[in-house]
Design a protein around this motif. Structure first.
Motif, PDB file in Angstrom:
ATOM      1  N   GLY A  26       7.930  44.279  60.798  1.00 47.77           N
ATOM      2  CA  GLY A  26       7.972  46.206  60.363  1.00 47.77           C
ATOM      3  C   GLY A  26       9.230  46.900  60.566  1.00 47.77           C
ATOM      4  O   GLY A  26       8.871  47.831  60.158  1.00 47.77           O
ATOM      5  N   ILE A  27      10.150  46.285  60.384  1.00 50.59           N
ATOM      6  CA  ILE A  27      11.464  46.958  60.684  1.00 50.59           C
ATOM      7  C   ILE A  27      11.936  47.043  58.705  1.00 50.59           C
ATOM      8  O   ILE A  27      11.372  46.192  58.329  1.00 50.59           O
ATOM      9  N   ASP A  28      13.611  47.758  59.147  1.00 47.17           N
ATOM     10  CA  ASP A  28      13.783  47.750  57.974  1.00 47.17           C
ATOM     11  C   ASP A  28      15.389  46.881  57.303  1.00 47.17           C
ATOM     12  O   ASP A  28      15.120  46.977  55.945  1.00 47.17           O
ATOM     13  N   ALA A  29      16.176  46.820  58.445  1.00 46.69           N
ATOM     14  CA  ALA A  29      16.434  46.128  58.587  1.00 46.69           C
ATOM     15  C   ALA A  29      17.640  45.315  59.376  1.00 46.69           C
ATOM     16  O   ALA A  29      16.998  45.153  60.293  1.00 46.69           O
ATOM     17  N   VAL A  30      18.453  44.324  59.952  1.00 44.69           N
ATOM     18  CA  VAL A  30      18.911  43.080  60.107  1.00 44.69           C
ATOM     19  C   VAL A  30      20.479  43.139  60.199  1.00 44.69           C
ATOM     20  O   VAL A  30      20.553  42.565  58.965  1.00 44.69           O
ATOM     21  N   GLY A  31      20.942  42.951  61.507  1.00 44.76           N
ATOM     22  CA  GLY A  31      22.408  42.338  61.554  1.00 44.76           C
ATOM     23  C   GLY A  31      22.219  41.499  62.980  1.00 44.76           C
ATOM     24  O   GLY A  31      21.278  42.374  64.038  1.00 44.76           O
ATOM     25  N   LEU A  32      23.196  40.134  63.260  1.00 44.99           N
ATOM     26  CA  LEU A  32      23.572  39.772  63.557  1.00 44.99           C
ATOM     27  C   LEU A  32      24.885  39.191  64.384  1.00 44.99           C
ATOM     28  O   LEU A  32      25.770  38.820  63.165  1.00 44.99           O
ATOM     29  N   MET A  33      25.480  39.103  65.448  1.00 39.26           N
ATOM     30  CA  MET A  33      26.270  39.327  65.953  1.00 39.26           C
ATOM     31  C   MET A  33      26.639  38.218  67.205  1.00 39.26           C
ATOM     32  O   MET A  33      26.129  37.954  67.456  1.00 39.26           O
ATOM     33  N   ILE A  34      27.744  36.939  66.848  1.00 40.22           N
ATOM     34  CA  ILE A  34      27.738  36.232  67.125  1.00 40.22           C
ATOM     35  C   ILE A  34      28.797  35.844  67.815  1.00 40.22           C
ATOM     36  O   ILE A  34      30.205  36.829  67.212  1.00 40.22           O
ATOM     37  N   PHE A  48      31.309  48.723  61.636  1.00 41.51           N
ATOM     38  CA  PHE A  48      31.553  49.856  62.158  1.00 41.51           C
ATOM     39  C   PHE A  48      31.337  49.886  63.778  1.00 41.51           C
ATOM     40  O   PHE A  48      32.149  50.158  64.614  1.00 41.51           O
ATOM     41  N   ALA A  49      29.859  49.342  64.182  1.00 40.88           N
ATOM     42  CA  ALA A  49      29.211  49.180  65.702  1.00 40.88           C
ATOM     43  C   ALA A  49      30.979  48.095  66.257  1.00 40.88           C
ATOM     44  O   ALA A  49      31.223  48.339  66.882  1.00 40.88           O
ATOM     45  N   LEU A  50      31.846  47.204  65.445  1.00 42.06           N
ATOM     46  CA  LEU A  50      32.304  46.422  66.046  1.00 42.06           C
ATOM     47  C   LEU A  50      33.279  47.084  66.095  1.00 42.06           C
ATOM     48  O   LEU A  50      34.540  47.054  67.203  1.00 42.06           O
ATOM     49  N   GLN A  51      33.704  47.515  65.126  1.00 43.81           N
ATOM     50  CA  GLN A  51      35.295  48.398  65.293  1.00 43.81           C
ATOM     51  C   GLN A  51      35.185  49.647  66.278  1.00 43.81           C
ATOM     52  O   GLN A  51      36.412  49.584  67.077  1.00 43.81           O
ATOM     53  N   HIS A  52      34.569  49.906  66.664  1.00 43.81           N
ATOM     54  CA  HIS A  52      33.997  51.224  67.889  1.00 43.81           C
ATOM     55  C   HIS A  52      33.614  50.642  69.074  1.00 43.81           C
ATOM     56  O   HIS A  52      33.983  50.554  70.085  1.00 43.81           O
ATOM     57  N   ALA A  53      32.994  49.108  68.879  1.00 42.76           N
ATOM     58  CA  ALA A  53      33.145  48.277  70.665  1.00 42.76           C
ATOM     59  C   ALA A  53      31.163  49.299  70.733  1.00 42.76           C
ATOM     60  O   ALA A  53      32.002  49.641  72.303  1.00 42.76           O
ATOM     61  N   GLN A  54      30.559  50.002  69.736  1.00 49.08           N
ATOM     62  CA  GLN A  54      29.811  50.697  70.373  1.00 49.08           C
ATOM     63  C   GLN A  54      27.823  50.550  69.743  1.00 49.08           C
ATOM     64  O   GLN A  54      28.607  49.666  68.942  1.00 49.08           O
ATOM     65  N   GLY A  55      27.571  50.503  70.421  1.00 50.27           N
ATOM     66  CA  GLY A  55      25.667  50.556  69.798  1.00 50.27           C
ATOM     67  C   GLY A  55      24.973  49.616  70.616  1.00 50.27           C
ATOM     68  O   GLY A  55      25.286  48.552  71.399  1.00 50.27           O
ATOM     69  N   PRO A  56      23.899  49.626  70.209  1.00 53.14           N
ATOM     70  CA  PRO A  56      22.787  48.816  71.183  1.00 53.14           C
ATOM     71  C   PRO A  56      23.256  47.290  71.339  1.00 53.14           C
ATOM     72  O   PRO A  56      22.710  46.588  71.894  1.00 53.14           O
ATOM     73  N   CYS A  57      23.925  46.778  69.995  1.00 48.07           N
ATOM     74  CA  CYS A  57      23.579  45.686  69.688  1.00 48.07           C
ATOM     75  C   CYS A  57      25.306  45.168  70.696  1.00 48.07           C
ATOM     76  O   CYS A  57      25.059  43.665  71.057  1.00 48.07           O
ATOM     77  N   VAL A  58      25.918  45.736  70.696  1.00 46.53           N
ATOM     78  CA  VAL A  58      27.113  45.282  71.707  1.00 46.53           C
ATOM     79  C   VAL A  58      27.115  45.673  72.954  1.00 46.53           C
ATOM     80  O   VAL A  58      27.363  44.967  73.706  1.00 46.53           O
ATOM     81  N   ARG A  59      25.854  46.303  73.419  1.00 39.40           N
ATOM     82  CA  ARG A  59      25.773  46.786  74.048  1.00 39.40           C
ATOM     83  C   ARG A  59      23.829  45.699  75.172  1.00 39.40           C
ATOM     84  O   ARG A  59      24.649  45.272  75.864  1.00 39.40           O
TER      85      ARG A  59
END
Length: 248
Positions: free
Chosen positions: A41-49, A72-83
């Motif tokens: 029930g979400i709208d978008a997904v991204g996967l980082m490895i 953008f999250a990777l370039q700035h090394a921030q966000g829930p995924c990075v954390r």
């Protein structure tokens, strides 16, 4: 009508069935991201490895808007995924409109809001103690994930983890096989060169190998390259056994 539980089982079976040696990892992960949207029930997904240098990289996204947001999250090394990746812990039900909830990644939250998202979650991609990445989930409306949603999302993240680790194992096996084949081929070339040189210098094969090594080592020349020159008759150096100290 198919229940949600039945659909989850069907998708997991579908995922496992694709884990063959020749499967397309990128297509597989993209399809898995679409399944997350469908089930959670979400709208978008991204996967980082993480890559071979232990740096996070974006490998799949459900759409281009999310693709750009994750970059953008990777370039700035921030966000829930990075954390999530660095902690190995899920980051759940984060309101992107709350300054308190987005402490430490305000610019990312602002970028996500601009993209139309109001809530985000991140689930670790890990097997035992090895974390290889994270799955980022985005919603355009503030809806909390319940325990069932989290279990389903983590199951899909685990399937993605297994797929990636399997692919890496296969690639490593192929690399090792190629290296072994290269070593075997090199040995054949060296043996041929030993035979040629032994005949020319009237030496035993053991003596020939010793003089080849003695010639190649100080010149930082690979034995295989020296052997190819001997076989091709392009070698113009002087290989001869060292004289014994008691020789006149």
């Amino acid at each position: 009508m198919m229940t949600n539980q039945q659909r989850v089982l069907e998708i997991l079976v579908e995922a496992v069935d694709t884990l063959t040696e020749d499967f397309d990892l990128i297509e597989f992960l993209h399809r898995l991201s679409i399944r997350c949207v469908e089930l959670l029930g979400i709208d978008a997904v991204g996967l980082m490895i993480v890559d071979q240098h232990d740096e996070l990289q974006l490998i799949a996204a459900s759409d281009e808007k999310t693709h750009l947001l994750e970059l953008f999250a990777l370039q700035h090394a921030q966000g829930p995924c990075v954390r999530c990746y660095h902690s190995g812990q899920a980051q759940l039900n984060i309101s992107l409109t709350s300054s308190a909830a987005t402490v430490g990644f305000g610019p990312f939250a602002a970028r996500a809001r601009k993209a139309g998202f109001t809530v985000t979650h991140a689930l670790p991609m890990k097997l035992r103690n090895q974390t290889i990445g994270a799955v980022n989930l985005f919603g355009t409306r503030m809806r909390r994930l319940n325990d069932s949603d989290i279990q389903i999302g983590q199951a899909l993240a685990d399937v993605a983890t297994i797929a990636i680790l399997q692919q890496r194992t296969i690639e490593q096996i192929h690399t090792e096989k190629a290296q072994l084949q290269g070593a075997l081929s090199s040995r054949v070339v060296i043996e041929q060169a030993k035979g040629i040189l032994a005949e020319r210098q009237s030496l035993s094969l053991d003596e020939t190998f010793d003089v080849m090594r003695a010639y190649a080592r100080p010149r930082h020349l690979r034995l295989t390259e020296l052997a190819k020159q001997i076989i091709d008759n392009t070698f113009d150096g002087d290989i001869a056994p060292a004289e014994s100290p008691d020789q006149p």
